[in-house]
Design a protein around this motif. Sequence first.
Motif, PDB file in Angstrom:
ATOM      1  N   GLN A  76      14.073  25.262  13.610  1.00  0.00           N
ATOM      2  CA  GLN A  76      13.807  24.984  15.012  1.00  0.00           C
ATOM      3  C   GLN A  76      12.885  26.039  15.620  1.00  0.00           C
ATOM      4  N   SER A  77      13.138  27.301  15.300  1.00  0.00           N
ATOM      5  CA  SER A  77      12.291  28.375  15.823  1.00  0.00           C
ATOM      6  C   SER A  77      10.975  28.468  15.063  1.00  0.00           C
ATOM      7  N   ASP A  78      11.041  28.376  13.727  1.00  0.00           N
ATOM      8  CA  ASP A  78       9.821  28.446  12.923  1.00  0.00           C
ATOM      9  C   ASP A  78       8.802  27.399  13.367  1.00  0.00           C
ATOM     10  N   ASP A  79       9.283  26.174  13.565  1.00  0.00           N
ATOM     11  CA  ASP A  79       8.377  25.080  13.915  1.00  0.00           C
ATOM     12  C   ASP A  79       7.763  25.276  15.301  1.00  0.00           C
ATOM     13  N   ALA A  80       8.520  25.870  16.212  1.00  0.00           N
ATOM     14  CA  ALA A  80       7.989  26.099  17.557  1.00  0.00           C
ATOM     15  C   ALA A  80       6.827  27.091  17.513  1.00  0.00           C
ATOM     16  N   PHE A  81       6.965  28.166  16.743  1.00  0.00           N
ATOM     17  CA  PHE A  81       5.884  29.142  16.643  1.00  0.00           C
ATOM     18  C   PHE A  81       4.695  28.561  15.886  1.00  0.00           C
ATOM     19  N   GLU A  83      17.830  23.527  25.351  1.00  0.00           N
ATOM     20  CA  GLU A  83      16.728  24.428  25.032  1.00  0.00           C
ATOM     21  C   GLU A  83      17.249  25.766  24.520  1.00  0.00           C
ATOM     22  N   HIS A  84      16.400  26.465  23.795  1.00  0.00           N
ATOM     23  CA  HIS A  84      16.712  27.809  23.325  1.00  0.00           C
ATOM     24  C   HIS A  84      16.281  28.849  24.363  1.00  0.00           C
ATOM     25  N   VAL A  85      16.917  29.982  24.310  1.00  0.00           N
ATOM     26  CA  VAL A  85      16.526  31.125  25.140  1.00  0.00           C
ATOM     27  C   VAL A  85      16.302  32.321  24.228  1.00  0.00           C
ATOM     28  N   ALA A  86      15.530  33.286  24.736  1.00  0.00           N
ATOM     29  CA  ALA A  86      15.366  34.542  24.013  1.00  0.00           C
ATOM     30  C   ALA A  86      16.596  35.408  24.298  1.00  0.00           C
ATOM     31  N   VAL A  87      17.200  35.940  23.242  1.00  0.00           N
ATOM     32  CA  VAL A  87      18.386  36.785  23.386  1.00  0.00           C
ATOM     33  C   VAL A  87      17.987  38.209  23.035  1.00  0.00           C
ATOM     34  N   VAL A 108       9.753  33.968  29.629  1.00  0.00           N
ATOM     35  CA  VAL A 108       8.878  34.558  28.623  1.00  0.00           C
ATOM     36  C   VAL A 108       8.238  33.435  27.821  1.00  0.00           C
ATOM     37  N   GLY A 109       6.999  33.666  27.373  1.00  0.00           N
ATOM     38  CA  GLY A 109       6.300  32.685  26.566  1.00  0.00           C
ATOM     39  C   GLY A 109       6.356  33.051  25.090  1.00  0.00           C
ATOM     40  N   LEU A 110       6.047  32.098  24.244  1.00  0.00           N
ATOM     41  CA  LEU A 110       6.062  32.346  22.802  1.00  0.00           C
ATOM     42  C   LEU A 110       5.046  33.406  22.381  1.00  0.00           C
ATOM     43  N   PRO A 111       3.835  33.470  22.972  1.00  0.00           N
ATOM     44  CA  PRO A 111       2.897  34.525  22.565  1.00  0.00           C
ATOM     45  C   PRO A 111       3.483  35.923  22.752  1.00  0.00           C
ATOM     46  N   ARG A 112       4.185  36.141  23.854  1.00  0.00           N
ATOM     47  CA  ARG A 112       4.796  37.459  24.062  1.00  0.00           C
ATOM     48  C   ARG A 112       5.936  37.697  23.061  1.00  0.00           C
ATOM     49  N   LEU A 151      24.689  40.837  25.991  1.00  0.00           N
ATOM     50  CA  LEU A 151      23.295  40.513  25.693  1.00  0.00           C
ATOM     51  C   LEU A 151      22.676  39.787  26.878  1.00  0.00           C
ATOM     52  N   ARG A 152      21.352  39.779  26.929  1.00  0.00           N
ATOM     53  CA  ARG A 152      20.632  39.113  28.012  1.00  0.00           C
ATOM     54  C   ARG A 152      19.912  37.878  27.463  1.00  0.00           C
ATOM     55  N   CYS A 153      19.909  36.832  28.279  1.00  0.00           N
ATOM     56  CA  CYS A 153      19.245  35.589  27.889  1.00  0.00           C
ATOM     57  C   CYS A 153      18.045  35.347  28.821  1.00  0.00           C
ATOM     58  N   VAL A 154      16.884  35.091  28.219  1.00  0.00           N
ATOM     59  CA  VAL A 154      15.653  34.898  28.982  1.00  0.00           C
ATOM     60  C   VAL A 154      15.101  33.507  28.667  1.00  0.00           C
ATOM     61  N   PRO A 155      14.898  32.644  29.673  1.00  0.00           N
ATOM     62  CA  PRO A 155      14.314  31.327  29.420  1.00  0.00           C
ATOM     63  C   PRO A 155      12.950  31.437  28.739  1.00  0.00           C
ATOM     64  N   VAL A 156      12.632  30.458  27.895  1.00  0.00           N
ATOM     65  CA  VAL A 156      11.402  30.489  27.100  1.00  0.00           C
ATOM     66  C   VAL A 156      10.545  29.275  27.450  1.00  0.00           C
ATOM     67  N   ARG A 157       9.284  29.525  27.818  1.00  0.00           N
ATOM     68  CA  ARG A 157       8.351  28.433  28.063  1.00  0.00           C
ATOM     69  C   ARG A 157       7.960  27.778  26.753  1.00  0.00           C
ATOM     70  N   ASP A 158       8.064  26.457  26.690  1.00  0.00           N
ATOM     71  CA  ASP A 158       7.670  25.693  25.491  1.00  0.00           C
ATOM     72  C   ASP A 158       8.412  26.186  24.250  1.00  0.00           C
ATOM     73  N   GLY A 159       9.643  26.599  24.420  1.00  0.00           N
ATOM     74  CA  GLY A 159      10.440  27.082  23.296  1.00  0.00           C
ATOM     75  C   GLY A 159      11.079  25.947  22.510  1.00  0.00           C
ATOM     76  N   PRO A 160      11.775  26.287  21.436  1.00  0.00           N
ATOM     77  CA  PRO A 160      12.421  25.264  20.616  1.00  0.00           C
ATOM     78  C   PRO A 160      13.593  24.626  21.349  1.00  0.00           C
ATOM     79  N   VAL A 161      13.915  23.408  20.936  1.00  0.00           N
ATOM     80  CA  VAL A 161      15.080  22.704  21.475  1.00  0.00           C
ATOM     81  C   VAL A 161      15.965  22.287  20.305  1.00  0.00           C
TER      82      VAL A 161
END
Length: 310
Positions: A218-223, A179-183, A196-200, A265-275
């Motif tokens: 991968q990211s474009d398609d998730a959003f 899975e991807h994380v927010a960096v 964190v969720g994609l809406p935020r 840098l900090r990594c934050v797990p993403v709900r329903d994020g790209p894989v």
Amino acid sequence: MLVMRSIVFHDGSVDLQQMRYVVAVAETASFTRAAERCHVVQSALSHQVARLEKDLGARLFERTSRRVRLTVAGEAFLPAARQALEAAERARAEVAAATGEIQGRLTVGTIPTVAAVDLPTVLRDYRRRYPQVRISLRTAASERLIEQVRDGALDAAFLGVQPGFRPQGVNDRQLAYGEHVAVVAPDHPLAGEREVGLPRLAEEVFVDFAAGSAARAQSDDAFTAAGLRREVAFEAGVDLMARLIRLGLGVALLPAVFAAGLHGLRCVPVRDGPVRVERLVWSRFTPSPAAAAFLALLDVSGADSNPLRP
């Protein structure tokens, strides 16, 4: 030794050394730099190229005081010259392998964010085992790497693609699924969040890979799947991307295993994020001894696929 020494034409011959000189001039766009690469004096290299042009009855290069470039005849000759040199090198490698020695050339491609294998360590171990093999490593987007493996320019390559994607015209094996994380920067408001969720995230300015690449998709398609739009203000490679994030200019979505190694840098797990799925691809043709040894080091059999996760 069983190697091809020349290609005979109706009025002369082309030897391998002449082909090496032509390829070197074409790749450096300079007789001077080509001579340096081939470790010969320029006059000798120029003489051999001129002799070859005479035998062929065509000019291979346009020469001016400011530049050297291929003619139409040169453009036609160059691919055949490269193939002949590769065939000669392959012949030498096959003879050496028959006597128990692996030599030749190994050319590997990779995406910048490969995480399924510790590639520098793999290449180090390979060199220790097979010191006679010349190793080259190239970095590119997954789409380009597939093309280069298919065309024979690469022996193998490490990709990062979306789940369900299967490259065409090559052998492939799944290596990892992650899975991807927010960096984000250490002082970013999201740095302390547990998730964190994609809406935020859609409220943030993004740093990402080039539009149209598999890594970006991968990211474009998730959003898009979430019905969200985001702003990608910065397109960059990994090194520049990390610096931009560190300076607070944007955030990114990156594979978790790779992102964990980015300093500061900090990594934050993403709900329903790209894989992302990492895959190894290699040619469908019989590998060279050097390539076969590399695949064996990675414990790759002839199986078309070996998924780690359905």
